[in-house]
Design a protein around this motif. Structure first.
Motif, short mmCIF file in Angstrom:
data_model
loop_
_atom_site.label_atom_id
_atom_site.label_comp_id
_atom_site.label_asym_id
_atom_site.label_seq_id
_atom_site.Cartn_x
_atom_site.Cartn_y
_atom_site.Cartn_z
N ALA A 37 46.45 42.65 43.29
CA ALA A 37 45.77 41.27 44.03
C ALA A 37 46.56 41.34 45.26
O ALA A 37 47.08 41.08 46.44
N GLY A 107 41.26 40.69 33.13
CA GLY A 107 42.67 41.03 34.18
C GLY A 107 43.53 41.69 33.01
O GLY A 107 43.90 41.37 31.57
N ARG A 110 47.17 39.11 32.63
CA ARG A 110 46.61 38.63 31.93
C ARG A 110 46.77 38.42 30.68
O ARG A 110 47.24 38.30 29.43
N GLY A 221 48.83 40.85 40.12
CA GLY A 221 47.80 39.89 40.24
C GLY A 221 46.15 41.57 39.46
O GLY A 221 46.28 41.57 40.84
N PHE A 222 45.48 41.50 38.71
CA PHE A 222 44.43 42.19 38.82
C PHE A 222 43.41 41.60 38.33
O PHE A 222 43.52 41.04 37.23
N LYS A 223 41.88 41.99 38.97
CA LYS A 223 40.66 40.88 38.78
C LYS A 223 40.09 41.10 36.91
O LYS A 223 40.51 42.15 37.27
N GLY A 224 39.79 40.17 36.38
CA GLY A 224 39.50 40.83 34.98
C GLY A 224 37.77 40.55 35.64
O GLY A 224 37.27 40.32 36.68
#
Length: 537
Positions: A37, A107, A110, A221-224
């Motif tokens: 992200a 993610g 997270r 950030g990586f989308k979950g």
């Protein structure tokens, strides 16, 4: 787009000879990895990941040093105290297969942050354990986030690092995989001998908290929420299979390798793993896509990683035993003797990554594994009188080979897998590292125990036939009790070193087989365009 769409052309590329390595005009590009992200310097993000990886792997070897001190404090038997290590390995075998799914579900960043916090909390509980049962329970809780950290960290490495720099990145990342186990005996020996064994757990708390804060601030950030439905039948099958095999191999020595419990566990575990493969090939949303094994560079890398892990952890386990029991060294002093090999690996890992970026995996792997085989073969003549400097030199020489070979092999294998399958491939990668070291050490222990039992039997028969030494006046030179003790100590040391020497010959032979497998690696590194490794004839 389905992840199977690029699989067929990718398979053809891997199998093709050099003259057909160029992509066909109709070839569709590989699906790109999910972009983070936010972007930032990948080196900074990599350092954050290395810290977490180092902490989780360090815990495996550092705890082994504290086992005798725990046994004394808890008043446990030798057989019972081993469950402190065994329970951790069993829990890892269960949780690692589900780690890739968890990272996709919530993610990657997270999952990584929560795992760091969970590992720190589990470590704190282990440090507060009041008896053996509580320690075992807390070790299981610690292993759950400990199994997630390496999988999601490796998946993030392949998504934040530019493809053309992946070799250098993996060289840095490998510091946690290879150097941490080598540093463990030194750090653990110091804490156990001069401070308190509980500190080996408490030390993880500030590291985990600081690492989690750094991850929140510095990681992209990586989308979950993109994970498909959880494959419960597949998870139960592989968890039961790995649990059964690890338990059988861990307890085979005490239960008896031909006893019914061990044979039943081995049979049941094998059947469960076979069932897992069937389930994964049939379900719409597999937990781990076993089709990644169609890519020979990846499969070959797992075989090579397993051999390296067995050789690395076997020597790290038995050399301290040899130094402390038969050369009279303390835990910290024996750890200091092992420190040069850790330093050599720390230097070689980043260099190996740069070499991979320029020349590919084949020759670093071949040269490194050859050095590992030669170094292991040189350990075949270890005796009670072996000088420490000589042993240090051999271990450092051997460590140089391991440091040169490990990350090019791992990088080459993961680069052969489509980006959409990187998470599953990294789960298989970590699964092989953890289980192969545990299973290999169990097999080594079985060989050592068998050879030592036979050696002591032969030595006892030989000693029983010898006359008692006497002085010129006809009296014994020492008291019978002291003489018996001295003879027993000498015999035990001789039998141990003989069994260890034979074990090193077998391990050297296994390393030589790995050299042959390394010759099958691609000559060149894949280009930084998303293309994968081409295996040349």
């Amino acid at each position: 787009m389905s992840t199977e769409t690029p699989a067929e052309p990718r398979t053809e590329t891997v199998a093709a000879p050099p003259q057909h390595a160029a992509p066909a005009p109709s070839r569709s590009p590989a699906p790109p990895a999910p972009a983070p992200a936010s972007s930032g310097p990948w080196v900074v993000s990599l350092i954050v990941l290395v810290v977490g990886m180092f902490m989780s792997v360090l815990d495996v070897s550092i705890v082994n040093v504290a086992i005798p001190a725990m046994q004394k404090d808890f008043g446990a038997t030798t057989e019972d105290i081993q469950w402190v290590a065994t329970s951790y390995s069993l829990a890892l075998g269960v949780i690692v297969p589900a780690s890739a799914w968890l990272g996709e579900k919530i993610g990657l960043n997270r999952a990584y942050i929560l795992s760091l916090v969970g590992f720190a909390a589990g470590s704190a509980l282990c440090g507060l354990a009041w008896d053996l049962n509580s320690m075992i329970a807390f070790r299981i809780l610690q292993a759950i986030p400990g199994g997630v950290i390496p999988v999601v960290a490796l998946s993030m490495v392949y998504r934040i690092v530019p493809r053309e720099r992946i070799g250098a990145a993996m060289g840095m990342y490998g510091l946690g995989i290879i150097v941490a186990p080598a540093v463990g005996p030194t750090l653990g020996g110091y804490l156990v001998e001069y401070v308190d064994w509980r500190l080996i757990f408490f030390i993880n708390v500030p590291i985990g908290v600081v690492g989690a804060i750094a991850a929140v601030v510095l990681l992209p950030g990586f989308k979950g929420g993109v994970a498909k439905r959880f494959d419960l039948p597949g998870f139960l099958a592989i968890a039961a299979g790995l649990f059964s095999l690890l338990l059988a191999l861990s307890e085979g020595e005490s239960w008896g390798w031909t006893s019914y419990p061990v044979l039943i566990l081995l049979t049941f575990g094998t059947l469960c793993l076979a069932l897992f493969v069937v389930i994964e090939l049939e379900v719409d949303h597999p937990l781990l896509d076993v089709r990644v094994f169609r890519f020979w560079p990846f499969t070959n890398s797992l075989l090579l990683i397993a051999i390296i892990s067995i050789g690395l952890f076997g020597v790290l386990f038995y050399i301290p035993v040899y130094l402390q029991q038969f050369q009279g060294m303390g835990a910290f002093d024996s750890g200091i003797l092992l420190l040069p090999q850790a330093a050599v690996m720390a230097v070689m890992m980043p260099l190996a990554g740069r070499i991979y970026d320029k020349f590919g995996a084949r020759w670093p792997a071949v040269i490194g594994l050859s050095v590992m085989a030669i170094g292991t073969w040189m350990l075949r003549d270890v005796s009670i009188e072996t000088p420490h400097t000589h042993l240090q030199w051999i271990l450092a020489f051997r460590a140089g080979g391991i440091g040169l070979a490990m990350m090019p092999i791992m990088t080459n294998g993961l680069s052969a897998v489509p980006p959409a399958n990187t998470s599953g491939a990294s789960a298989f990668n970590n699964l092989v590292q953890r289980t192969s070291s545990a299973m290999g050490l169990a097999a080594m222990t079985a060989l050592m125990t068998g050879q030592q039992a036979q050696g002591m039997s032969d030595m006892g028969a030989l000693m029983g036939a010898q006359p008692t030494p006497t002085t010129a006046g006809g009296s014994t030179t020492t008291s019978p009790l002291l003489q018996e003790y001295m003879l027993d100590q000498a015999a035990t040391g001789q039998v141990f070193t003989t069994a260890f020497d034979n074990l090193m010959l077998i391990t050297a032979g296994l390393s030589a087989v790995a050299v042959v497998l390394a010759l099958m690696l691609g000559k060149k590194k894949p280009a930084g365009t998303g293309e994968k490794v081409v295996v040349e004839a």
